[in-house]
Motif scaffolding. Sequence first.
Motif, PDB file in Angstrom:
ATOM      1  N   HIS A   1       0.805  -1.218   0.000  1.00 15.09           N
ATOM      2  CA  HIS A   1       0.000   0.000   0.000  1.00 15.09           C
ATOM      3  C   HIS A   1       0.844   1.277   0.000  1.00 15.09           C
ATOM      4  O   HIS A   1       0.282   2.371   0.079  1.00 15.09           O
ATOM      5  CB  HIS A   1      -0.863   0.068   1.271  1.00 15.09           C
ATOM      6  CG  HIS A   1      -1.922  -0.957   1.377  1.00 15.09           C
ATOM      7  ND1 HIS A   1      -3.083  -0.908   0.654  1.00 15.09           N
ATOM      8  CD2 HIS A   1      -2.020  -2.056   2.165  1.00 15.09           C
ATOM      9  CE1 HIS A   1      -3.864  -1.922   0.993  1.00 15.09           C
ATOM     10  NE2 HIS A   1      -3.238  -2.641   1.897  1.00 15.09           N
TER      11      HIS A   1
ATOM     12  N   GLN B   1       1.609   3.159  -4.991  1.00 14.47           N
ATOM     13  CA  GLN B   1       0.384   3.785  -5.486  1.00 14.47           C
ATOM     14  C   GLN B   1       0.694   4.691  -6.679  1.00 14.47           C
ATOM     15  O   GLN B   1      -0.013   4.656  -7.695  1.00 14.47           O
ATOM     16  CB  GLN B   1      -0.295   4.581  -4.371  1.00 14.47           C
ATOM     17  CG  GLN B   1      -0.888   3.706  -3.287  1.00 14.47           C
ATOM     18  CD  GLN B   1      -1.567   4.515  -2.205  1.00 14.47           C
ATOM     19  OE1 GLN B   1      -2.189   5.550  -2.473  1.00 14.47           O
ATOM     20  NE2 GLN B   1      -1.471   4.054  -0.967  1.00 14.47           N
TER      21      GLN B   1
ATOM     22  N   PHE C   1      -2.676   0.103  -4.690  1.00 19.42           N
ATOM     23  CA  PHE C   1      -1.632  -0.795  -4.196  1.00 19.42           C
ATOM     24  C   PHE C   1      -1.003  -1.529  -5.376  1.00 19.42           C
ATOM     25  O   PHE C   1      -1.479  -1.424  -6.507  1.00 19.42           O
ATOM     26  CB  PHE C   1      -2.198  -1.816  -3.198  1.00 19.42           C
ATOM     27  CG  PHE C   1      -3.419  -2.555  -3.675  1.00 19.42           C
ATOM     28  CD1 PHE C   1      -3.309  -3.644  -4.540  1.00 19.42           C
ATOM     29  CD2 PHE C   1      -4.692  -2.157  -3.269  1.00 19.42           C
ATOM     30  CE1 PHE C   1      -4.438  -4.325  -4.974  1.00 19.42           C
ATOM     31  CE2 PHE C   1      -5.823  -2.834  -3.699  1.00 19.42           C
ATOM     32  CZ  PHE C   1      -5.694  -3.916  -4.559  1.00 19.42           C
TER      33      PHE C   1
ATOM     34  N   SER D   1       0.525  -0.909   5.348  1.00 17.78           N
ATOM     35  CA  SER D   1      -0.908  -0.648   5.528  1.00 17.78           C
ATOM     36  C   SER D   1      -1.168   0.690   6.214  1.00 17.78           C
ATOM     37  O   SER D   1      -2.284   1.194   6.152  1.00 17.78           O
ATOM     38  CB  SER D   1      -1.587  -1.786   6.284  1.00 17.78           C
ATOM     39  OG  SER D   1      -1.058  -1.907   7.573  1.00 17.78           O
TER      40      SER D   1
ATOM     41  N   ARG E   1      -2.485   2.746   3.585  1.00 22.30           N
ATOM     42  CA  ARG E   1      -3.658   2.184   2.904  1.00 22.30           C
ATOM     43  C   ARG E   1      -4.790   3.218   2.907  1.00 22.30           C
ATOM     44  O   ARG E   1      -4.975   3.964   3.856  1.00 22.30           O
ATOM     45  CB  ARG E   1      -4.111   0.924   3.655  1.00 22.30           C
ATOM     46  CG  ARG E   1      -5.431   0.356   3.197  1.00 22.30           C
ATOM     47  CD  ARG E   1      -5.854  -0.836   4.059  1.00 22.30           C
ATOM     48  NE  ARG E   1      -6.039  -0.522   5.464  1.00 22.30           N
ATOM     49  CZ  ARG E   1      -7.153  -0.006   5.992  1.00 22.30           C
ATOM     50  NH1 ARG E   1      -8.196   0.243   5.246  1.00 22.30           N
ATOM     51  NH2 ARG E   1      -7.214   0.248   7.271  1.00 22.30           N
TER      52      ARG E   1
END
Length: 123
Positions: free
Chosen positions: A15, A20, A27, A102, A105
Amino acid sequence: MLRCAGEPVKVSLCHCFDCQKRTGSLFSVAAFYPRESVALMAGEAKMFHRPSASGFDVSFHFCPDCGSSLWWEPERLPHLIGVAAGAFADPDFPMPQQAVWSEQRHKWLALPLASHARNPVKT
């Protein structure tokens, strides 16, 4: 064209903001193979080298014709090659076993995976 011998050591979803940006999505998903199990069989690839959030550099290899991510070499895991799961064009490809970074995320995205705020401790 890449040849990946055997099964991946792990399949991981990342993530981090760098992934990105690189994918233009939320992800990236990589299948990690032992370095000796991956070979470029046909065609050519261009390379982009950059630092990563983990503090280790990564070299990304992509198709010079269409720009698709093909594989990457993470200095953090020098014995492994990450191959873009999308490069397999296989809807039955194994689901990732973990999600890393994460903490970056998108909060509305919920996934049924083991999750690590950053990278897991290397074993």
